[in-house]
Design a protein around this motif. Structure first.
Motif, PDB file in Angstrom:
ATOM      1  N   LEU B  43       0.871  -1.169  -0.002  1.00  0.00           N
ATOM      2  CA  LEU B  43      -0.069   0.048  -0.005  1.00  0.00           C
ATOM      3  C   LEU B  43       0.954   1.241   0.063  1.00  0.00           C
ATOM      4  N   LEU B  44       1.652   1.252   0.821  1.00  0.00           N
ATOM      5  CA  LEU B  44       2.865   2.249   0.968  1.00  0.00           C
ATOM      6  C   LEU B  44       3.609   2.434  -0.335  1.00  0.00           C
ATOM      7  N   CYS B  45       4.093   1.489  -0.614  1.00  0.00           N
ATOM      8  CA  CYS B  45       4.708   1.587  -2.103  1.00  0.00           C
ATOM      9  C   CYS B  45       3.964   1.838  -3.504  1.00  0.00           C
ATOM     10  N   SER B  46       2.519   1.725  -3.260  1.00  0.00           N
ATOM     11  CA  SER B  46       1.869   2.292  -4.091  1.00  0.00           C
ATOM     12  C   SER B  46       1.564   3.605  -4.412  1.00  0.00           C
ATOM     13  N   ILE B  47       1.337   4.119  -2.941  1.00  0.00           N
ATOM     14  CA  ILE B  47       1.432   5.657  -2.746  1.00  0.00           C
ATOM     15  C   ILE B  47       2.489   6.203  -3.287  1.00  0.00           C
ATOM     16  N   MET B  48       3.608   5.803  -3.040  1.00  0.00           N
ATOM     17  CA  MET B  48       4.898   6.252  -3.501  1.00  0.00           C
ATOM     18  C   MET B  48       5.495   5.963  -5.081  1.00  0.00           C
ATOM     19  N   ASN B  49       4.452   5.174  -5.589  1.00  0.00           N
ATOM     20  CA  ASN B  49       4.549   5.019  -7.046  1.00  0.00           C
ATOM     21  C   ASN B  49       5.965   4.101  -7.191  1.00  0.00           C
ATOM     22  N   VAL B  68       2.668   9.971 -10.563  1.00  0.00           N
ATOM     23  CA  VAL B  68       3.870  10.929 -10.396  1.00  0.00           C
ATOM     24  C   VAL B  68       5.127  10.085 -10.102  1.00  0.00           C
ATOM     25  N   VAL B  69       6.454  10.724 -10.773  1.00  0.00           N
ATOM     26  CA  VAL B  69       7.423   9.662 -10.232  1.00  0.00           C
ATOM     27  C   VAL B  69       7.790  10.085  -8.794  1.00  0.00           C
ATOM     28  N   THR B  70       8.528   8.952  -8.253  1.00  0.00           N
ATOM     29  CA  THR B  70       8.760   9.120  -6.801  1.00  0.00           C
ATOM     30  C   THR B  70       9.407  10.205  -6.178  1.00  0.00           C
ATOM     31  N   HIS B  71      10.485  10.755  -7.177  1.00  0.00           N
ATOM     32  CA  HIS B  71      11.122  11.891  -6.258  1.00  0.00           C
ATOM     33  C   HIS B  71      10.261  13.315  -6.339  1.00  0.00           C
ATOM     34  N   LYS B  72       9.268  13.207  -7.399  1.00  0.00           N
ATOM     35  CA  LYS B  72       8.435  14.483  -7.421  1.00  0.00           C
ATOM     36  C   LYS B  72       7.423  14.356  -6.158  1.00  0.00           C
ATOM     37  N   LEU B  73       7.171  13.285  -5.699  1.00  0.00           N
ATOM     38  CA  LEU B  73       6.460  12.955  -4.469  1.00  0.00           C
ATOM     39  C   LEU B  73       7.037  13.562  -3.129  1.00  0.00           C
TER      40      LEU B  73
ATOM     41  N   LEU C  85      15.584   1.020 -19.174  1.00  0.00           N
ATOM     42  CA  LEU C  85      15.598   1.053 -17.695  1.00  0.00           C
ATOM     43  C   LEU C  85      13.922   1.161 -17.169  1.00  0.00           C
ATOM     44  N   TYR C  86      13.586   2.207 -17.768  1.00  0.00           N
ATOM     45  CA  TYR C  86      12.057   2.334 -17.203  1.00  0.00           C
ATOM     46  C   TYR C  86      11.065   1.281 -17.561  1.00  0.00           C
ATOM     47  N   ARG C  87      11.272   0.266 -18.574  1.00  0.00           N
ATOM     48  CA  ARG C  87      10.667  -0.967 -18.967  1.00  0.00           C
ATOM     49  C   ARG C  87      11.139  -1.877 -17.904  1.00  0.00           C
ATOM     50  N   LYS C  88      12.251  -1.708 -17.053  1.00  0.00           N
ATOM     51  CA  LYS C  88      12.700  -2.871 -16.137  1.00  0.00           C
ATOM     52  C   LYS C  88      13.322  -4.053 -17.133  1.00  0.00           C
ATOM     53  N   ALA C  89      13.968  -3.536 -18.028  1.00  0.00           N
ATOM     54  CA  ALA C  89      14.449  -4.702 -18.837  1.00  0.00           C
ATOM     55  C   ALA C  89      15.409  -5.466 -18.154  1.00  0.00           C
ATOM     56  N   ALA C  90      15.784  -6.715 -18.537  1.00  0.00           N
ATOM     57  CA  ALA C  90      16.566  -7.843 -18.008  1.00  0.00           C
ATOM     58  C   ALA C  90      18.023  -7.328 -18.280  1.00  0.00           C
ATOM     59  N   GLU C  91      19.125  -8.009 -17.540  1.00  0.00           N
ATOM     60  CA  GLU C  91      20.439  -7.494 -17.719  1.00  0.00           C
ATOM     61  C   GLU C  91      20.720  -7.440 -19.164  1.00  0.00           C
ATOM     62  N   THR C  92      20.358  -8.924 -19.646  1.00  0.00           N
ATOM     63  CA  THR C  92      20.861  -9.260 -20.969  1.00  0.00           C
ATOM     64  C   THR C  92      20.461  -8.447 -22.087  1.00  0.00           C
ATOM     65  N   THR C  93      19.165  -8.098 -21.919  1.00  0.00           N
ATOM     66  CA  THR C  93      18.570  -7.003 -23.034  1.00  0.00           C
ATOM     67  C   THR C  93      19.213  -5.802 -22.826  1.00  0.00           C
ATOM     68  N   LEU C 179      14.770   4.244  -1.725  1.00  0.00           N
ATOM     69  CA  LEU C 179      14.960   5.219  -0.628  1.00  0.00           C
ATOM     70  C   LEU C 179      15.643   6.517  -1.323  1.00  0.00           C
ATOM     71  N   ALA C 180      16.590   6.403  -2.327  1.00  0.00           N
ATOM     72  CA  ALA C 180      17.083   7.959  -2.870  1.00  0.00           C
ATOM     73  C   ALA C 180      15.877   8.338  -3.550  1.00  0.00           C
ATOM     74  N   GLY C 181      15.127   7.758  -4.288  1.00  0.00           N
ATOM     75  CA  GLY C 181      14.057   8.272  -4.957  1.00  0.00           C
ATOM     76  C   GLY C 181      12.879   8.987  -4.071  1.00  0.00           C
ATOM     77  N   ALA C 182      12.570   8.179  -2.926  1.00  0.00           N
ATOM     78  CA  ALA C 182      11.749   8.478  -2.041  1.00  0.00           C
ATOM     79  C   ALA C 182      12.342  10.200  -1.037  1.00  0.00           C
ATOM     80  N   SER C 183      13.474  10.224  -1.335  1.00  0.00           N
ATOM     81  CA  SER C 183      14.307  11.154  -0.599  1.00  0.00           C
ATOM     82  C   SER C 183      14.236  12.412  -1.707  1.00  0.00           C
ATOM     83  N   GLY C 184      13.659  12.247  -2.847  1.00  0.00           N
ATOM     84  CA  GLY C 184      13.676  13.346  -3.742  1.00  0.00           C
ATOM     85  C   GLY C 184      14.845  13.295  -4.701  1.00  0.00           C
ATOM     86  N   ILE C 185      15.784  12.290  -4.645  1.00  0.00           N
ATOM     87  CA  ILE C 185      16.670  12.339  -5.796  1.00  0.00           C
ATOM     88  C   ILE C 185      16.140  12.033  -6.945  1.00  0.00           C
ATOM     89  N   ASN C 186      16.590  12.763  -7.934  1.00  0.00           N
ATOM     90  CA  ASN C 186      16.176  12.238  -9.335  1.00  0.00           C
ATOM     91  C   ASN C 186      17.020  11.046 -10.129  1.00  0.00           C
TER      92      ASN C 186
END
Ligand code: ATP
Ligand code: MG
Lengths: 390, 256, 312
Positions: B43-49, B68-73, C85-93, C179-186
């Motif tokens: 649930l939390l991961c879904s909120i954070m995308n 919305v991408v995670t870092h924008k959240l 990367l956005y598609r989460k492709a496999a390492e071989t791809t 965690l980096a994404g959640a911290s706001g790192i692009n």
């Protein structure tokens, strides 16, 4: 109750439509080439298609079905090519009382020896057939051996590491062949006795059906293999190492089998290639031709589908040939600034790989996982069950 | 403040959550409890995308968050303290804090980091140590401090009390309640220490197998003996008088 | 200095840069970058074009090498790596996609070489770059300049990764992207920068290697197994390991060939590629995680009797 059938049928129809379409394109190209350049170019294309279909099918077994990143396909091809270049000729020479040791491959001896062997081969088609079979068996055996040797250290490595190690091994093989004179003459190509000499000027016309039969036999064998429980194990491995392990599958054993069988088949392809060209030049057995092109064929055709492999090889071989034969007429603008249009082959290869990855990841013919039992049997089982439950 | 409507989500093709509806009121403490594997983290991961959202709507203060991408959240003022991997083990404590406040200016980040070391004195002691060398409890402290670094409007906390000694866990709970009361932060908290969490929480959701089984006042969930014993391992002892007395038999086990 | 040492040092510095480039990109994006081969060749081609058309020393063209290397990296990121990367492709791809890019670059390099020959009567197919160098203390200057440049680049990289906010954010993303994404790192920015750095490192490495070996349009293609060997030897865990791995591979190749050829005769030269591959295999047998898997820190701490922190 049995709803599996109608969508299955629909999908099947879609696939075969796509296959028919690609085949039509291929035929159109062939017709065009035939009318503009004559039959010989068609024969060349057909021979290359059979050889590379075999090599790519072997790649498909290892990478498509088993999910092993086989970036060293060239190693097994080299094994087959070297075996055919080095051993059968020596055996014949020994029979005929000619020098068969290290000097067989030396450039001053070899070019006199091979015509003598050829003369013997040309005298009887039975001897020629025997020679051909000997070549194929030797190629397959040496391929299997190399596949097994490579599998020993490699099999436990992870995805990327495994691919890179195989790539390095393939290159190393080429350098060994290039430098170690007594195998296939090192930097001076050794000649291969020609089992098709009997047919004189019809040589190519005969090679096509013979190679085709070999390719078809391998195709049938691989189809049987991939639809057997072994094939299911391979796919399970590819799709999920972990669950395969949990299901009690011996991963190392299954992967080793795939590598050995794949290498044997690729080696047959390598053997046929040198029989066709008539000589073995180690430096010509590059990873570009025998690893990267097969990858492109397989990716375009559809990973995990041997029909797709065939179409991929056919289509791209035609395009490659067209670049070569029309380079001065179509790409004259490049020639005007001194650029050899042959480099476009690399561009084509790279572009195919990229386009397939980005826009059609499943290739021309997506993998179709057939049920283990024929659909009639499944129907029957289901019907029986229903009857029981009522 | 945060509204989750008809959420269907999971990982890749695997669906974990089914038609979930959650409402997190402003400046409130919302508790999500449930057995292991129920989908709380999802649930939390879904909120954070971070997980894959198949369908449904998530809005934050009226603004849609889906896609919305995670870092924008993070820039919108949502901070997420994951259940696992909630600190950068290979960075120093100070760098961890600065990374958590990535969008802040240098001066702001320094201020805020100083403030955090005041709230959590342990961190001051270890400010130049690698976070990977902290003890489990110290790491949680750091994770909470990191969550607070960016002056969040909404905090998503995933099982803060795991790994902690009971006394410390209790302190963390008090801390969370204080964050709501004194800093006015809206909190969505997943917790295995169900009894304690429900005591301090305002609203509660019981999540079982990806579906909401109970929603309402946090403490009234404690008065649902069946749900409590079945999913939360809370046994109701025959209490004296009106208020039920509770004892925790086994924190966070999946009793059935 | 022994003859092998001078060219070995130059070559190893180049290999170290390319191996470092591979490692950096792998730890950030999980992509084994085949295109390092052509990026390295581009480094050589740029310097060669510069010195033969405009004169001067090879070193003064290094800024251009860095820029063009970075551009090839950026193109690959936006055109290919990012969507995958956005598609989460496999390492071989991911690996295959860079191979496709590499082949296109290779064809362009080949065409450009033809063009140079046709238009300027230059022959980039067999170049001894060291003739453009000057002498210093009886050695070619590259023997000193290139290792020093390599070390300088590394120092800058190290400074960037440990002291700047973005560098730290990069390390944070490598360790824990979520965690980096959640911290706001692009993370997008992080991937882009890693492609830029790794592209310029690869190109610079190629221009180094060309000072020791024969420069050709396929030099990258021929040496790519060794670059990968260096990266794998380094353990693919951190950049410094990769750089060290490349250094070891380069030096052992030159030293090994020199001493073995003295012992057994010049025929051994043909198998020179086997030496580094053997070293790689042997190291991986003893340390399955490569050089960076050797617990140096622990050994040192034990030696000095320091007490260990509560490691996780
Ligand atoms: N990254 C993932 N990929 C695939 N499936 C996952 C992933 N993470 C979790 N799952 C699955 O999703 C389901 C829900 O997991 P989730 O982590 O949300 O549970 P939870 O309620 O947080 O449990 P816990 O109390 O143990 O933390 C589980 O069945 C789990 O196996
Ligand atoms: Mg969880």
């Amino acid at each position: 109750m049995i709803t599996n059938e109608s969508p299955g049928g629909k999908i099947k129809g879609l696939f075969s439509n796509r296959i028919v379409f690609v085949l039509a394109v291929i035929l159109a190209f062939l017709a065009f080439l035939y009318f503009s350049r004559g039959i010989s170019i068609i024969l060349t294309i057909l021979i290359q298609v059979t050889i590379f279909s075999i090599i790519t099918m072997s790649l498909n077994l290892e990478s498509g079905y088993a999910g092993i990143p086989q970036f060293g396909r060239v190693a097994a091809v080299i094994a087959g090519a070297f075996a055919v270049g080095a051993i059968p000729g020596r055996i014949m020479a020994a029979f005929m009382g000619l020098p068969a040791g290290a000097e067989y491959a030396s450039d001053t001896v070899n070019f006199k020896l091979v015509p003598e062997i050829n003369a013997l081969l040309a005298s009887s088609w039975l001897v020629s057939l025997g020679f051909l079979i000997m070549c194929l068996v030797l190629a397959a055996l040496s391929g299997a051996l190399i596949g097994w040797l490579i599998s020993r250290p490699a099999i436990r490595l992870k995805e990327g590491y495994l691919g890179i190690s195989m790539l390095a091994i393939g290159d190393f093989f080429m350098w060994v062949g290039h430098n170690w004179n007594i195998i296939v003459g090192g930097s001076t190509p050794v000649n291969v006795p020609d089992p098709f000499r009997v047919f004189g000027t019809d040589r190519f016309t005969v090679i096509v059906p013979v190679f085709f039969v070999i390719a078809i036999l391998i195709f049938i064998y691989l189809n049987k293999l991939t639809q057997s429980p072994f094939g299911r194990n391979l796919r399970m491995l590819r799709d999920n190492d972990l669950s395969a392990n949990a299901a009690g599958l011996n991963i190392v054993k299954v992967r080793t089998q795939a590598l050995v069988i794949g290498a044997a088949i690729a080696a047959i392809g390598g053997g046929l290639y040198v029989i066709y060209t008539g000589s073995v030049a180690a430096i010509g057995l590059t990873r570009l031709t025998f690893t990267f092109w097969p990858w492109a064929y397989m990716m375009l055709g559809g990973i995990g589908s041997n029909i797709g492999v065939f179409l991929g090889v056919f289509l791209l071989t035609i395009l490659r040939t067209m670049i070569i034969i029309f380079r001065s007429t179509w790409f004259g603008f490049l020639l005007q600034v001194g650029i050899d249009p042959l480099w476009l082959e690399y561009t084509l290869l790279g572009a195919v790989i990229i386009i397939v990855i980005l826009f059609m990841p499943h290739g021309l013919v997506p993998e179709k996982i057939a049920p283990m039992l024929p659909s009639k049997r499944i129907k029957k089982v289901l019907a029986d069950r229903q009857a029981v439950s009522k | 403040m945060l509204t989750v409507k008809n959420l269907n989500s999971g990982y890749g093709k695997l669906q974990v959550l089914y038609d979930l509806n959650i409402e997190v009121p402003e400046k409130g403490l919302t508790v999500v409890v449930g057995p292991n594997g129920a989908g709380k983290t999802t649930l939390l991961c879904s909120i954070m995308n971070i997980a894959t959202v198949f369908s449904g709507e998530i809005t934050f203060g009226g603004e849609p968050l889906t896609g919305v991408v995670t870092h924008k959240l993070a820039q919108k003022g949502i901070s997420y303290v994951p259940q696992m991997g909630n600190v950068f083990a290979e960075l120093t404590v100070l760098d961890n804090l600065h990374m958590a406040g990535y969008m802040l200016s240098k001066a702001e980040a320094n201020d805020k980091a100083a403030q955090m070391t005041e709230i959590f004195p342990v961190l001051k002691k270890f400010i130049h140590r690698l976070a990977g060398t902290l003890s489990g409890g110290e790491r949680r402290m750091l994770a909470i401090a990191m969550g607070l670094m960016k002056n969040p409007k909404l905090m998503l906390l995933d099982e803060l009390s795991t790994d902690l000694a009971p006394i410390i866990a209790e302190r963390v709970m008090v801390e969370v309640a204080r964050m709501r009361d004194e800093l006015g932060i809206t909190i969505l908290m997943v917790e295995q220490m169900a009894r304690r969490a429900l005591e301090i929480g305002d609203t509660a959701y019981l999540l079982v197998s990806g579906e909401v089984r109970y929603s309402g006042q946090a403490d009234s969930l404690l008065h649902e003996p069946e749900l409590c014993s079945m999913y939360l391992g809370i046994k109701q002892t025959a209490g004296k008088g009106g208020s039920a007395k509770l004892s925790v038999s086994d924190e966070g086990s999946e009793n059935s | 200095m022994a003859p092998w040492m001078s060219s070995g040092l130059i070559y190893a510095s180049g290999l170290a840069m390319t191996a470092g480039s591979i490692t950096l990109l792998y730890i950030v994006t999980r992509t084994f970058n085949f295109a390092v081969a052509s990026m390295a060749t581009i480094g050589f081609i740029v310097v060669y074009t510069g010195v033969s058309l405009y004169g001067g020393l090879p070193y003064q063209y290094y800024p251009f090498v860095l820029i063009i290397g970075a551009i090839t990296g950026v193109i690959c990121y936006y055109g290919l790596n990012r969507p995958l990367l956005y598609r989460k492709a496999a390492e071989t791809t991911l690996m295959m996609s860079t191979l496709g890019y590499d082949l296109i670059l290779l064809s362009l390099i080949q065409m450009y070489s033809d063009y140079l020959t046709y238009t300027f009567k230059l022959f980039p197919r067999r170049v001894t770059m060291s003739v453009f160098d000057f002498e210093l203390y009886g050695e070619s200057a590259a023997t000193f300049i290139l290792p020093i440049t390599a070390i300088a680049c590394l120092t800058i990289l190290h400074f960037f990764l440990t002291k700047t906010k973005f560098g730290i954010a990069m390390r944070a993303t490598i360790e824990n992207p979520t965690l980096a994404g959640a911290s706001g790192i692009n993370s997008d920015r992080v991937y882009l920068v890693s492609w830029i750095i790794s592209g310029s490192m690869a190109a610079l490495g190629g221009s180094f290697m060309a000072m020791a070996m024969t420069g050709t349009p396929v030099m990258g293609m021929v040496t790519i197994p060794l670059m990968f060997a260096g990266a794998i030897l380094g353990g693919l865990g951190n950049i410094y390991g990769g750089i060290l791995g490349g250094m070891v591979i380069g030096l052992t190749e030159y030293a090994g060939v020199y001493f073995l050829a003295k012992q057994f005769g010049p025929w051994i030269l043909g198998y020179r590629m086997g030496i580094p591959l053997f070293i790689m295999a042997a190291t991986l047998l003893v340390f399955p995680r490569g050089l960076s898997g050797i617990p140096l820190g622990k050994i040192i701490k034990n030696l000095f009797g320091q007490k260990r922190g509560a490691s996780a």
